[in-house]
Design a protein around this motif. Structure first.
Motif, short mmCIF file in Angstrom:
data_model
loop_
_atom_site.label_atom_id
_atom_site.label_comp_id
_atom_site.label_asym_id
_atom_site.label_seq_id
_atom_site.Cartn_x
_atom_site.Cartn_y
_atom_site.Cartn_z
N VAL A 40 4.91 -4.93 11.80
CA VAL A 40 5.57 -5.20 13.00
C VAL A 40 4.70 -3.81 13.86
O VAL A 40 4.60 -2.79 13.38
N VAL A 41 4.88 -3.80 15.23
CA VAL A 41 4.50 -2.95 16.04
C VAL A 41 5.84 -2.43 16.91
O VAL A 41 6.36 -3.21 17.45
N ILE A 42 6.05 -1.15 16.87
CA ILE A 42 7.43 -0.82 17.37
C ILE A 42 6.84 0.38 18.78
O ILE A 42 6.09 1.10 18.15
N ALA A 43 7.24 -0.05 19.77
CA ALA A 43 6.85 0.57 21.02
C ALA A 43 7.87 1.52 21.40
O ALA A 43 8.87 1.56 21.79
N VAL A 256 9.53 6.90 8.54
CA VAL A 256 8.99 8.19 7.91
C VAL A 256 8.02 8.72 8.78
O VAL A 256 7.15 7.96 9.46
N PRO A 257 7.61 10.13 8.83
CA PRO A 257 6.47 10.65 9.83
C PRO A 257 5.12 10.13 8.88
O PRO A 257 5.30 9.97 7.55
N LYS A 258 4.02 9.83 9.73
CA LYS A 258 3.00 9.13 9.03
C LYS A 258 2.33 10.09 8.16
O LYS A 258 1.56 9.68 7.04
N ASP A 259 2.65 11.42 8.04
CA ASP A 259 2.02 12.42 7.06
C ASP A 259 2.76 12.22 5.73
O ASP A 259 2.08 12.69 4.83
N ALA A 289 6.14 3.56 9.52
CA ALA A 289 5.46 4.95 9.96
C ALA A 289 5.90 5.32 11.40
O ALA A 289 5.32 4.55 12.09
N TYR A 290 6.00 6.48 11.83
CA TYR A 290 6.13 7.07 13.21
C TYR A 290 5.04 8.38 13.29
O TYR A 290 4.57 8.76 12.62
N VAL A 324 4.38 -0.17 12.42
CA VAL A 324 3.99 1.46 12.99
C VAL A 324 4.58 1.62 14.26
O VAL A 324 4.74 0.76 14.85
N MET A 325 5.12 2.63 14.26
CA MET A 325 5.83 3.09 15.88
C MET A 325 4.76 3.82 16.52
O MET A 325 4.17 4.77 16.15
#
Length: 754
Positions: A40-43, A256-259, A289-290, A324-325
């Motif tokens: 999904v895409v999270i805007a 979670v943070p993408k890192d 991931a954000y 992904v956010m």
């Protein structure tokens, strides 16, 4: 206000780079997500990469730019009378006009153990905020012309949009300290569009769990930095991450943070991926991931291409996150719907433009080096280019400029030879024709950005590789069987008149020695800004002559176009000659130059395509694929000259780039459609727009016709072979250069090999 919003929605439909309703999907192939379905895409805050974060326009414009069921993400803020609205930051003074409206409203509070000073929603009523303050852009790299157009957007209003929404409660403890209950607010929501509720506070998730229908509402634990302490358990998030089975007891997913998934070192290169995605899926948890933003450089491995980063998370051979956010939902949607399952697809054949390099893959390696050319070929370039220069002893080699100080360490090595040659440039330089090939071979190439305020490029390889002679370049092209070569000839009149060097005859001889004049399987493009140079190749019918138009033009009238037709089969023009941007960074018009050239059967190549967001107008949404789509699909150029051929190749391989694909209205998917110039810009208030610039001048006959080249009466040998270089040396180096390319691709453990 509603009239403005209607205009926003209409404009968004006109300008979409990734517009809804396209039949291209990837549903037949299973994804490596927990469910096996498409990520999904999270805007985040809507399309916050363009409009003020969490504004009505940002939320509504995000929808036609994204895949079906794009999720609108809202960071909840509460007023003192328990009205909820969306805004990312707890402090409102960096993203609204509150400080100017209420200059005495500043307070200091302890938030999660740390003092924070600013203006807070909990100190104001809904009436004070919603009817008096306006939203502003909080990122300096983003446009400010939409500032103060929109009030804060309430969650009640957000709930009326018929798409999934995600509410994040970042500061539940802080709200409780002010006797405001986010749990109560969430539990009383009656909307059918609430699909996700997240928080970094475990206590909040546990308290709200029994008050929402978990069959339809996913509870998600949002992780902060590993060393940050979670308020409820007093554990660090790094420690909590070690027991995902426990997290599963109160949450269905983690954000979670993408890192956390692909760590990035201090040198900004990727490190090996963690096992977090596999661990989360094993525990039965979805993982999102954000931290994605196209205008925020993430890693040099991505070459400033947003698609490359998304593919790392959703298109690699080992795993895929469940969502992904992002601040730019269009780019994430493109990666999912158009690219992830087509990374090794053949090029779309119908009506596609040529991918022409500019000094090889010079966004990744020093220009005109063996590494730059090898990577360009590997990345799928159709035409590799060599801007030919001459040495003092008559050796032809590839370099973007006769001034070697631009892309080598020549200034440090040969400072005494620094001089100004007004016929070539106004600045001092170290020129190739003042050095022998042996001297030039001692130089180190330099990878520097040609852009003003350019971002650094691949510093680990900034001085790697070696310059190639023209003979080596042609040999490489033949060995690798590229579709064609472009030979750019510069400064021919100066070299003939002042140096007695006949570069055109030398180039003809080199091409003939490599038998390019005796075959038709590989294209040969001869480019110059001098029509007299092109005339020297008129007798070889298999060569295509290309006139490089150095001026920025706004129109190509019939008479100069007819003059071009006498000398050239194609032209190369700058991007600004086709789609100029104004002082605010937006496109406002497109010219008719392509149509005017095509009417005379003259091909048009556009130069130069860059990935860096600083080189892109705001209309392109910090996405080089959108710009390529605009030139290829919108203006119908015949070739794109690029320093990042992999990005252009991604576009050409995707079925979304097929010119015959047509939108349909039965479902949301995405396709690449061109920008509509001026559509976004016209939304801004008139007083926020800078004065209109004068249009670029029209092309004139005098811009086209050049005097004959001076005769060369005597001089050094023309096109002499490089000292101590064998004719087929590039063939022998193919394997070793390939290993260097492979090593650089593996740097940071890039594994996009699905």
């Amino acid at each position: 206000m509603m009239r403005v919003i209607a205009l926003l929605l209409l404009s968004s439909l006109l300008i979409c780079s990734a517009v809804a309703q396209n039949p291209v999907t990837s549903q037949k192939k299973r994804w490596l997500t927990l469910s096996g379905k498409q990520p999904v895409v999270i805007a985040r805050g809507g399309f916050s990469g363009l409009f003020p974060d969490s504004s009505e326009s940002a939320f509504k414009v995000a929808l036609p730019l994204g895949i079906k069921d794009t999720i609108l993400y809202c960071d909840m803020q509460l007023t003192k009378d328990l009205v909820a609205f969306c805004q990312t930051e707890l402090r409102l003074d960096n993203s609204t006009t509150i400080a100017a409206v209420y200059p005495k409203g500043q307070k200091t509070y302890v938030v999660n153990g740390n003092p924070m000073q600013g203006w807070f929603a909990v100190d104001f009523t809904a009436d004070q905020l919603l009817n008096n303050i306006a939203l502003t852009q909080n990122m300096l790299t983003r446009p400010s012309i939409f500032d103060e157009m929109f009030p804060p957007f309430t969650i009640d209003d957000l709930s009326t949009i018929p798409v999934p929404i995600w509410i994040n409660v970042q500061y539940d403890t802080f709200f409780n300290q002010h006797e405001l209950s986010a749990v109560k607010y969430i539990s009383q929501m009656r909307t059918k569009t609430l699909f996700y509720v997240s928080s970094p506070e475990i206590g909040f998730l546990k308290n709200v769990a029994s008050l929402v229908d978990q069959k339809t509402v996913r509870l998600v634990l949002k992780f902060l930095e590993p060393e940050t302490v979670e308020p409820t358990t007093k554990q660090t998030y790094g420690a909590i991450l070690k027991d995902l089975a426990l997290v599963k007891q109160y949450a269905r997913g983690i954000l979670v943070p993408k890192d956390y998934i692909w760590p990035v070192g201090k040198d900004m290169y990727l490190q090996p991926a963690t096992t977090l995605v596999a661990d989360a899926h094993k525990a039965g948890l979805e993982i999102y991931a954000y931290g994605f933003a196209s205008d925020f450089p993430a890693s040099y491995n991505y070459s400033y291409d947003p698609a490359a980063e998304y593919l790392q998370f959703i298109g690699n051979a080992e795993f895929s996150v469940d969502g992904v956010m992002t601040d730019f939902p269009n780019s994430a949607s493109e990666a999912i719907a158009c690219l992830a399952h087509h990374q090794k697809s053949p090029r779309q054949k119908t009506g596609q433009a040529l991918i022409i390099t500019h000094n090889g893959a010079s966004g990744d390696y020093a220009p005109c080096t063996d590494l730059a050319y090898e990577k360009a070929i590997y990345d799928g370039a159709d035409i590799i280019d060599c801007s030919v220069q001459l040495t003092k002893d008559g050796v032809l080699f590839c370099s973007d400029s006769a001034d070697l100080s631009k892309f080598t360490n020549a200034l440090a090595m040969f400072m005494s030879l620094s001089t100004v040659i007004p016929e070539i440039q106004a600045q001092n330089g170290i020129f190739s024709f003042d050095l022998t090939w042996g001297q030039i071979q001692t130089l180190k190439p330099q990878l520097v950005s040609p852009l003003q305020n350019g971002l650094p490029r691949n510093p680990a390889y900034k001085d790697k590789g070696r310059l190639l002679t023209l003979a080596e370049f042609l040999d490489l092209a033949k060995v690798k069987a590229v579709s064609g070569v472009l030979i750019d000839i510069q400064n021919a009149a100066y070299l003939a008149g002042k140096k007695n060097l006949d570069i055109t005859t030398s180039v003809r001889a080199a091409l003939s020695n490599a038998t390019f004049d005796k075959q038709s399987t590989q294209q040969v493009l001869i480019q110059s800004d001098d029509t007299s140079v092109l005339a020297k190749f008129k007798d070889i019918p298999t060569y295509k002559r290309v006139l490089f138009i150095e001026e920025i033009i706004g129109d190509a009238p019939k008479q100069p176009v007819q003059e071009i037709k006498k000398h050239a089969d194609a032209v190369t023009v700058f991007r600004s000659s086709l789609m100029p941007s104004n002082a605010a960074g937006f496109t406002t018009v497109s010219t008719k130059v392509v149509d005017e050239m095509h009417a005379a059967n003259i091909s048009v190549y556009v130069s130069t395509s860059y990935n860096e967001y600083v080189a892109l107008g705001f209309d392109y949404f910090a996405d080089p694929l959108v710009e390529i789509a605009t030139f290829v699909k919108g203006l119908h150029v015949d070739g794109v000259v690029t320093e990042y051929p992999l990005t252009a190749s991604r576009y050409m391989r995707s079925p979304c780039s097929d010119p015959s694909s047509k939108p349909r209205t039965d479902k949301f998917q995405v396709t690449f459609l061109p920008v509509e110039p001026g559509a976004v810009y016209s939304i801004a208030p008139a007083d926020a727009r800078p004065p209109a610039a004068a249009p670029a001048p029209s092309l004139e006959v005098s811009d086209v016709v050049d005097p004959p080249l001076p005769e060369v009466t005597s001089g050094p040998p023309q096109g002499a072979p490089a000292p101590s270089q064998k004719k087929s040396s590039s063939t022998a180096n193919v394997a070793s250069v390939g290993l260097v390319i492979l090593a650089s691709l593996m740097l940071g453990v890039l594994t996009l090999g699905c």
